[in-house]
Design a protein around this motif. Sequence first.
Motif, PDB file in Angstrom:
ATOM      1  N   GLU A 630       0.832  -1.205   0.000  1.00 32.67           N
ATOM      2  CA  GLU A 630       0.000   0.000   0.000  1.00 32.67           C
ATOM      3  C   GLU A 630       0.871   1.262   0.000  1.00 32.67           C
ATOM      4  N   CYS A 631       1.971   1.232   0.733  1.00 34.81           N
ATOM      5  CA  CYS A 631       2.895   2.377   0.773  1.00 34.81           C
ATOM      6  C   CYS A 631       3.499   2.615  -0.613  1.00 34.81           C
ATOM      7  N   HIS A 632       3.930   1.548  -1.273  1.00 38.67           N
ATOM      8  CA  HIS A 632       4.511   1.686  -2.609  1.00 38.67           C
ATOM      9  C   HIS A 632       3.469   2.219  -3.607  1.00 38.67           C
ATOM     10  N   ALA A 633       2.256   1.747  -3.482  1.00 42.82           N
ATOM     11  CA  ALA A 633       1.208   2.208  -4.406  1.00 42.82           C
ATOM     12  C   ALA A 633       0.934   3.688  -4.223  1.00 42.82           C
ATOM     13  N   SER A 634       0.903   4.155  -2.981  1.00 37.50           N
ATOM     14  CA  SER A 634       0.657   5.582  -2.731  1.00 37.50           C
ATOM     15  C   SER A 634       1.781   6.454  -3.280  1.00 37.50           C
ATOM     16  N   ILE A 635       3.010   5.932  -3.245  1.00 35.87           N
ATOM     17  CA  ILE A 635       4.145   6.698  -3.783  1.00 35.87           C
ATOM     18  C   ILE A 635       4.026   6.822  -5.293  1.00 35.87           C
ATOM     19  N   VAL A 636       3.629   5.724  -5.951  1.00 35.08           N
ATOM     20  CA  VAL A 636       3.520   5.749  -7.413  1.00 35.08           C
ATOM     21  C   VAL A 636       2.350   6.615  -7.865  1.00 35.08           C
ATOM     22  N   ARG A 637       1.262   6.633  -7.084  1.00 35.77           N
ATOM     23  CA  ARG A 637       0.059   7.387  -7.485  1.00 35.77           C
ATOM     24  C   ARG A 637       0.113   8.861  -7.085  1.00 35.77           C
ATOM     25  N   ALA A 638       1.088   9.263  -6.290  1.00 35.79           N
ATOM     26  CA  ALA A 638       1.132  10.648  -5.793  1.00 35.79           C
ATOM     27  C   ALA A 638       1.310  11.626  -6.947  1.00 35.79           C
ATOM     28  N   PRO A 639       0.739  12.835  -6.811  1.00 38.61           N
ATOM     29  CA  PRO A 639       0.904  13.855  -7.872  1.00 38.61           C
ATOM     30  C   PRO A 639       2.386  14.130  -8.112  1.00 38.61           C
ATOM     31  N   ILE A 640       2.703  14.378  -9.352  1.00 43.05           N
ATOM     32  CA  ILE A 640       4.109  14.537  -9.727  1.00 43.05           C
ATOM     33  C   ILE A 640       4.448  15.964 -10.091  1.00 43.05           C
ATOM     34  N   GLU A 641       3.458  16.871 -10.004  1.00 42.44           N
ATOM     35  CA  GLU A 641       3.719  18.253 -10.391  1.00 42.44           C
ATOM     36  C   GLU A 641       4.551  18.920  -9.303  1.00 42.44           C
ATOM     37  N   LEU A 642       5.851  18.807  -9.425  1.00 39.54           N
ATOM     38  CA  LEU A 642       6.770  19.438  -8.483  1.00 39.54           C
ATOM     39  C   LEU A 642       7.620  20.450  -9.229  1.00 39.54           C
ATOM     40  N   SER A 643       7.776  21.600  -8.610  1.00 41.50           N
ATOM     41  CA  SER A 643       8.607  22.634  -9.225  1.00 41.50           C
ATOM     42  C   SER A 643      10.070  22.197  -9.201  1.00 41.50           C
ATOM     43  N   PRO A 644      10.876  22.778 -10.087  1.00 42.37           N
ATOM     44  CA  PRO A 644      12.310  22.453 -10.055  1.00 42.37           C
ATOM     45  C   PRO A 644      12.945  22.744  -8.699  1.00 42.37           C
ATOM     46  N   GLU A 645      12.476  23.810  -8.047  1.00 44.58           N
ATOM     47  CA  GLU A 645      13.021  24.126  -6.732  1.00 44.58           C
ATOM     48  C   GLU A 645      12.719  23.018  -5.735  1.00 44.58           C
ATOM     49  N   ARG A 646      11.472  22.474  -5.790  1.00 47.34           N
ATOM     50  CA  ARG A 646      11.108  21.415  -4.852  1.00 47.34           C
ATOM     51  C   ARG A 646      11.879  20.131  -5.170  1.00 47.34           C
TER      52      ARG A 646
END
Length: 774
Positions: A630-646
């Motif tokens: 479940e932890c791995h699935a949540s990591i893969v499904r998490a939003p990926i819109e991260l700024s270059p700074e982040r």
Amino acid sequence: MASHTAQTPATRKAASAQQATLEELVGIGARHASEGLMDTVKRMVAVLLDLTAAGPDPQQAVRRIRSGNLLNDNAYAFVHIAATGIELALRKEVALLAPTLAPAAAPAPLALSLVPMEVMDMQLAFAAISRPFDIQHSERLASLGVRLGVLLGRELVRASHNPFRPEVFLRALQEAWCEFEPDEQSHELVLPLLRTGIVFDLGPMLDALGERLKPARSRGQDERFAKTDGSAAAKAARARRDAAVSQQLRELFGAAGAAAGAQSAVPEIPNLPQGSGGWRPSTAAGFAPAGMGGAAPAATVPQPAPGQAAPHGVVMAPSHAGAGVQAQVATVAALPAPLIDMLERLAASVPAAGQPAGPLPAQGEAVPHGVFYLPRLKQSMPQGSLSRGDETTLDLLSRIFETVLLDESIPRETRELIAFLQVPVLKAALQDRSFFFEETHPARRMLDLLSSAGWEQAGSPDDPVYRAMRRGVDKVRAGTQPDDFAAAVADLEASIAEREHAQQAAIAGPIAQATRQEKQLAATRSAKKAVSLRLAGEQVVAMVGTFLEQRWMPVLVLAYTIEDSKPGAVDNATRAMDDLIWSVKPKATQEQRKALIARLPALLTTLNKWLDAIKWQDAERLQFFAELAECHASIVRAPIELSPERQLELAVEAAQQDAMRRIAQEQAAAAEEDALDEPAAASLATLARGMRVEFTGASGVRKVKLAWVSPLRTLFIFSGAGRQEAFSLPAERLAEAFRTGSIRVLAAEGVVGRVLTEAAGEAAMNDSMVGQVG
């Protein structure tokens, strides 16, 4: 009012050391930058003169050509300006971190001012320019920040305050260009050139800075540290010393032979210690010296009255030989002839001195008066009757027997056996002077074996080693074959080997048990250390942290236990633990998530194999893998819109955690190495199997031999002389004994080598003193 901070000498010394280290770091950074600037200039020239990237503006093309040619024609001038600017920039940044030794001044009033828009724009521009460099070297920069923090006594130095961050070098290059290029409109041309692939590589410089900040012990070493092998170092030092002594003795006898009597060519051996006492084999009263300070010529020495002690230095014949034989001995000593001839004539005149008149006395019987005391032989001879080489040989052999026969630690029975070897050993040394150079010389080897084996012999006539000792002495005294010493040594070594085998067999059970316990304890300690270091330096998901402490710890213990039989087990289990920790960290990019999906099957297979090996098969295991999925699935499904700074922030944070864990390992290893430098630990590290030690306690002095040392040197088993029962001591108690002085290591080398080393050292000191006087 200004506040003054009092600084102790220790504080000032520490601050000075920090300042010196920071200055050295500045030098490293400036040197690496200077070495890479010329190549950077060449790449900048190539880009400026490439008109395909100039765009449609003709003026821009003209400026690029003019600036490129200017830079090409004056490359060394730009390199000088840039190198100077980089060094000044580094010093300015380091000054913000360096501890100050001056009293703190009163705080200046706060002044509020607006930052010009141009400055803000430039800051934003350089933040964007530096980002690719920051991402490329994120791990090195994070590690350097942590090491700088350790140097300055902080947790870490943040990326924005790191004096060696890429922005410092890029800004220095831009300022150098503005100083170099007189056309202000061309100043903007340098910003597109400050990118990876054109600017020199910062990686080697950051590596060199990190290496300089490593603990001194760990520089250039692997991340795995091994304990110092003190015994090997001691053996090497002893071998070097023995080689030096051997060379000195070779030169000594070589000079004696070449000079043929030139007294100044050979260093003098210091006089033997004189005193009113002396060694008495058993109850032979005729061996007590009269205490005379010097020795009269042998021909004029008066004969003692019946029952009276012999005069100092006289070679005594058997009591039944009569005054006539004693006079012959004195006459032989007075003749100017080679010492070997004197001994032969003496043997013919006094049979018991050179040849046995009969078998050796039984144990406990009085030794007959026919055995003479070699250290007094020279004193009974007229001065100048011996050649320089014979005199040196006699001096050294006399000193050796003086040491052995007066050593109370050697049983009386053994010393009485050794006394019968004085003339045979002297003859052997006169015939072959390699006695003094080679430890394997049969006569020298026999003396060492008798003195060491006799130290621990059981003292019983039925003891096999003691019987071999008596047989060897009988054979040598008979003197019928040239290799009598070698045969006696072989027989004695065989008996000693049998005794050693019996002793090892007697303690085989305790050794096996101790080895198993030590291996298990070492495996547990290593497993706990590996897990604790990762949990201390990582922000691990609680579920995974609990799993590592409770379930993966036994896996690591098993891996360390079977590492010898299955090499690579530790690496496999440790890598699986690190991969598990990595798998539950956030994945900021699509590439990272693809890597996670690709690595998960192998990771889960490895985890299950190890958990099967420790037989963890209950429902809790199923629950753990369900939560992990479940932890791995949540990591893969998490939003990926991260700024270059982040993305950069996450990369730097991960790199800092890795660096903190790695540096914690280095510090722990350095602490272990420092502990080994403690005098007690250093003495403990030199102990080796076969050494003899002396324990002093309330019950008196006990001399024992070190029979076994565990592979990891945590347990030591000792066996006592005279069939005393063996006992074991842990390393902690032995180290404490060294601290309190209740244990003393007896000389590890043979008695002959020990005496020769002392004599050679004194001779060298005499030579030095003579040279100073001259």
